[in-house]
Design an enzyme around this catalytic site. Sequence first.
Site, PDB file in Angstrom:
ATOM      1  N   LYS A   1       0.810  -1.210   0.000  1.00 44.26           N
ATOM      2  CA  LYS A   1       0.000   0.000   0.000  1.00 44.26           C
ATOM      3  C   LYS A   1       0.849   1.268   0.000  1.00 44.26           C
ATOM      4  O   LYS A   1       0.618   2.179  -0.812  1.00 44.26           O
ATOM      5  CB  LYS A   1      -0.889  -0.048   1.253  1.00 44.26           C
ATOM      6  CG  LYS A   1      -1.745   1.127   1.456  1.00 44.26           C
ATOM      7  CD  LYS A   1      -2.320   1.085   2.864  1.00 44.26           C
ATOM      8  CE  LYS A   1      -1.194   1.176   3.873  1.00 44.26           C
ATOM      9  NZ  LYS A   1      -1.676   1.220   5.269  1.00 44.26           N
ATOM     10  N   THR A   2       1.818   1.303   0.873  1.00 43.24           N
ATOM     11  CA  THR A   2       2.671   2.486   0.955  1.00 43.24           C
ATOM     12  C   THR A   2       3.351   2.736  -0.379  1.00 43.24           C
ATOM     13  O   THR A   2       3.464   3.876  -0.844  1.00 43.24           O
ATOM     14  CB  THR A   2       3.757   2.286   2.029  1.00 43.24           C
ATOM     15  OG1 THR A   2       3.116   1.863   3.224  1.00 43.24           O
ATOM     16  CG2 THR A   2       4.493   3.569   2.282  1.00 43.24           C
TER      17      THR A   2
ATOM     18  N   ASP B   1      -4.406   7.973   4.454  1.00 44.69           N
ATOM     19  CA  ASP B   1      -3.942   6.624   4.766  1.00 44.69           C
ATOM     20  C   ASP B   1      -4.699   6.114   5.990  1.00 44.69           C
ATOM     21  O   ASP B   1      -5.160   6.903   6.809  1.00 44.69           O
ATOM     22  CB  ASP B   1      -2.435   6.685   5.054  1.00 44.69           C
ATOM     23  CG  ASP B   1      -1.813   5.308   5.070  1.00 44.69           C
ATOM     24  OD1 ASP B   1      -2.429   4.378   4.513  1.00 44.69           O
ATOM     25  OD2 ASP B   1      -0.708   5.166   5.624  1.00 44.69           O
ATOM     26  N   GLU B   2      -4.801   4.829   6.139  1.00 40.68           N
ATOM     27  CA  GLU B   2      -5.484   4.240   7.299  1.00 40.68           C
ATOM     28  C   GLU B   2      -6.875   4.841   7.478  1.00 40.68           C
ATOM     29  O   GLU B   2      -7.263   5.233   8.580  1.00 40.68           O
ATOM     30  CB  GLU B   2      -4.671   4.458   8.584  1.00 40.68           C
ATOM     31  CG  GLU B   2      -3.219   4.052   8.505  1.00 40.68           C
ATOM     32  CD  GLU B   2      -3.003   2.547   8.618  1.00 40.68           C
ATOM     33  OE1 GLU B   2      -3.978   1.789   8.507  1.00 40.68           O
ATOM     34  OE2 GLU B   2      -1.833   2.158   8.802  1.00 40.68           O
TER      35      GLU B   2
ATOM     36  N   GLN C   1      -8.404  -3.908   9.816  1.00 40.94           N
ATOM     37  CA  GLN C   1      -7.333  -3.370  10.642  1.00 40.94           C
ATOM     38  C   GLN C   1      -7.786  -2.139  11.422  1.00 40.94           C
ATOM     39  O   GLN C   1      -6.969  -1.343  11.878  1.00 40.94           O
ATOM     40  CB  GLN C   1      -6.118  -3.029   9.777  1.00 40.94           C
ATOM     41  CG  GLN C   1      -5.475  -4.272   9.190  1.00 40.94           C
ATOM     42  CD  GLN C   1      -4.204  -3.955   8.432  1.00 40.94           C
ATOM     43  OE1 GLN C   1      -3.220  -3.495   9.008  1.00 40.94           O
ATOM     44  NE2 GLN C   1      -4.213  -4.196   7.132  1.00 40.94           N
TER      45      GLN C   1
ATOM     46  N   ARG D   1       1.977  -8.534  11.047  1.00 40.10           N
ATOM     47  CA  ARG D   1       3.223  -7.772  11.022  1.00 40.10           C
ATOM     48  C   ARG D   1       4.388  -8.678  10.659  1.00 40.10           C
ATOM     49  O   ARG D   1       5.464  -8.220  10.308  1.00 40.10           O
ATOM     50  CB  ARG D   1       3.530  -7.135  12.400  1.00 40.10           C
ATOM     51  CG  ARG D   1       2.533  -6.135  12.966  1.00 40.10           C
ATOM     52  CD  ARG D   1       2.171  -5.074  12.008  1.00 40.10           C
ATOM     53  NE  ARG D   1       0.964  -5.433  11.265  1.00 40.10           N
ATOM     54  CZ  ARG D   1       0.588  -4.856  10.139  1.00 40.10           C
ATOM     55  NH1 ARG D   1       1.312  -3.908   9.613  1.00 40.10           N
ATOM     56  NH2 ARG D   1      -0.516  -5.236   9.522  1.00 40.10           N
TER      57      ARG D   1
END
Length: 811
Positions: free
Chosen positions: A33-34, A216-217, A247, A600
Amino acid sequence: MNSLLDRLNSAQREAVLHMDGPLLMLAGPGSGKTRVITHRIAHMIQQGVPAWSILGLTFTNKAADEMKHRLKTLVGDSHLWMGTFHSFCARLLRRYSRLVGLPENFTIYDADDAEMALKAAVKLAEVELTHITIGQLAQQISRLKNRLVTPEMLLGNAVSHDEHLIARVYPIYQQYLLRSAAVDFDDLLMHSAIMLRTSPDLRAELDRGYKYILVDEYQDTNSAQYAIIKSMSIDYPNLAVTGDPDQSIYGWRGANLNNILNFEKDFPKTKVIRLEENYRSTPEILSAADVLIQNNQRRKAKNLQATRPSGSKVRLRTYGSGRDEANDIVQQIMTACQQNGSALRDFAVLYRTNAQSRLMEVALRKAGLGYLMIGGFQFYQRKEIKDLLSYLHLLHNPSDDVAFQRVINTPPRGLGKQTLLNLEELARKHGVSLLEGAELAIDRLKLTAKAKKSLVEFLKLMDLMREESKGRLVDLLQTLITKIDYRNYLQKVRREEVDADVMENIDELLADAAELDNQELDGNPLEVFLEQAALYSETDRFDSEADRVNLMTLHAAKGLEFPYVFIIAVEQDILPHRRCREDPLQMEEERRLLFVGMTRAKEELQLSCAKSRSFRGNQNISAASMFLMELPRAEMHISDLTEQWDAYADSWDNDDTAFGDFFDRHFGSDDEVSPQRASANSKKKTATDDDLGFDQHFDQGSADVETWEDPNTSKRNTRLPTGNDRVAELLAANKLKTANDLGEDSAVAQQIPAEAFRVNAIVSHPTYGSGKITSASGKGLRRTVTVEFFGDGLSRSFVLKFAKLTLESAD
DNA sequence: GATGTTCCATTTTTT
DNA sequence: ATGGAACATC
């Protein structure tokens, strides 16, 4: 330029190429995503979009920095604004503060300061905080602010007692903040949102200015944040958001999952792109996380695809104690470092609450391994730092009453409670800040000579600092520290221990200031310094160059990845946290939290729990988390490392008081007992000698991994009798006679624990009458108790087996 | 008013 | 376990 599109899959490429119009990227964990975000921005810039018309909003400064950094490698320096919501809003408010009635030198209160302000407000509101703590009140108000509910909107709408209380305190709190020229974290968002709503011109200007907005998020945005973004995306709805409903872990902070779930409805003609290929984790890790999250009802199904080759199984480990857990993990880390040359920074240990870091810290320190703990007591929250910064705050914003309060008698300069109370009253009467009140007080308050001198000196200090503030920040701080002889004061306050740390912190603060002095800044350095301190979070500088094991909460781990991840204390009441028990929605959030943690991991993942864990000073029995039961255990590597358990149990046997407490906690309370707890206890007891058969009630199934049951279901079905229940029952039925009745062949004996004869129990003896047990030791029939008799006040000791003692009351 | 002592609640997660 | 608040003493 096409190199930008290399090494992207088709979905990613599609996202990168999308420019105008709303875009929703549903991005699973590890889906690059980043990378998509940064490449997309780079692409836009290459297409001629001016960088300053792009606004990137993230959740943490860390995420923003990372993106800025990556972007730099793609397109070099660019002038786009990329930062957290809070810092963006702070900047906005600095410029347009007048629109919401604030001066531009307003102070940003952190949670601590805000709580002090709230306390002051509660006092001013003249309400009694009976059944609600100040923290809860703060949280309630925070939630209101996140939903853009202003004090006025609350008027007349209060129903419950709490609501009335809040309706009364909230407006006064806001007034207090305004008078102090201060905002709390939530105000940054709320003021901004309101400002955008009430100033159409400003709104239009920003909408036009930031033609491309990127969030983002997005799953973690709250209503205030939504309002802000939305209002800047009306004329130019080029809003791109990325997120993953699975998330979402900030519901408690007002995050509104509907923001992402309804995005398509909100913004017509949204392009939706799903990024479901996972480039981070092994299939084993991904599948375990996926199976877990499928237990959530409230979610959109998604299809996570592993792209990496198969690796090792996810480990599930049970330890005897939290200490064993920590030691074993440290051991594993050391072994891995030796055997396959892993670096310490490749490891992360994640936990639900900050308190859980301690055991890990101890174990790591013992092993001589460096670690980096994120969160916990943060640098800027330390007393020594806050004290000094408060002086600076007061200097920068003389209306800051919270800073004044903190600083006025630190170090003690003879201005006590009464003087301050008088000063406060004087200030209030004149409608001025405390600092101004202090000036008035010198003439108008009758003060002791000492107090007066102190006040004058204090004001002189502030003047001196004002002078000094034109120069370098370090010098300002240094002058302050010298003038108030701060280091000496600290040495006195914290005797002997850890003052080295404290001094180091001060040095670090000075270094921070010096660093800022060397930077080219576009604002007032003092202001920048203070704002940085306020909006700074430890998460932001986690990847220091140093090679250390990473310790952090599951929340703080969001957005990060590590080759090796350990998630510890996956236990009932910890990982689904105790406070979430009744609420299915919160329960799902807990599950998402574990999902976030698991995803993670890149190479290896271990989840662990312990059978006993100390909490607030004493050992407690823990049950494995219900989430562990939901995992695909057949595909995992499960091991039970509880051999140390008996050693722990033995230590209890030697200490009867401890055992008494233990007994109380697990059998004497009304708490339901889970099978894990019960069998753990029985295991312990059968290890010893002549029991009373009490165990038989519990001795069903061992706590072995194979027999793990869902503690939630089994709890409901088997409400196990507690020791007190039985004693009470028998007392009522008059069946409980003397201790002799507890003899091996007595029917009653099967059911009475000798431990019922414990300290403070009232007993009676045929010869001496009744008395109270003052001490007790030993197990079973060999148990010995000392009784202090009411009749003659003398103490006598008895061995239960022989004495004719009758239990009169259990406690 | 400063300093010392005891007791008490406290802990979920964070910008 | 620990730090803060309430209370007591100098």
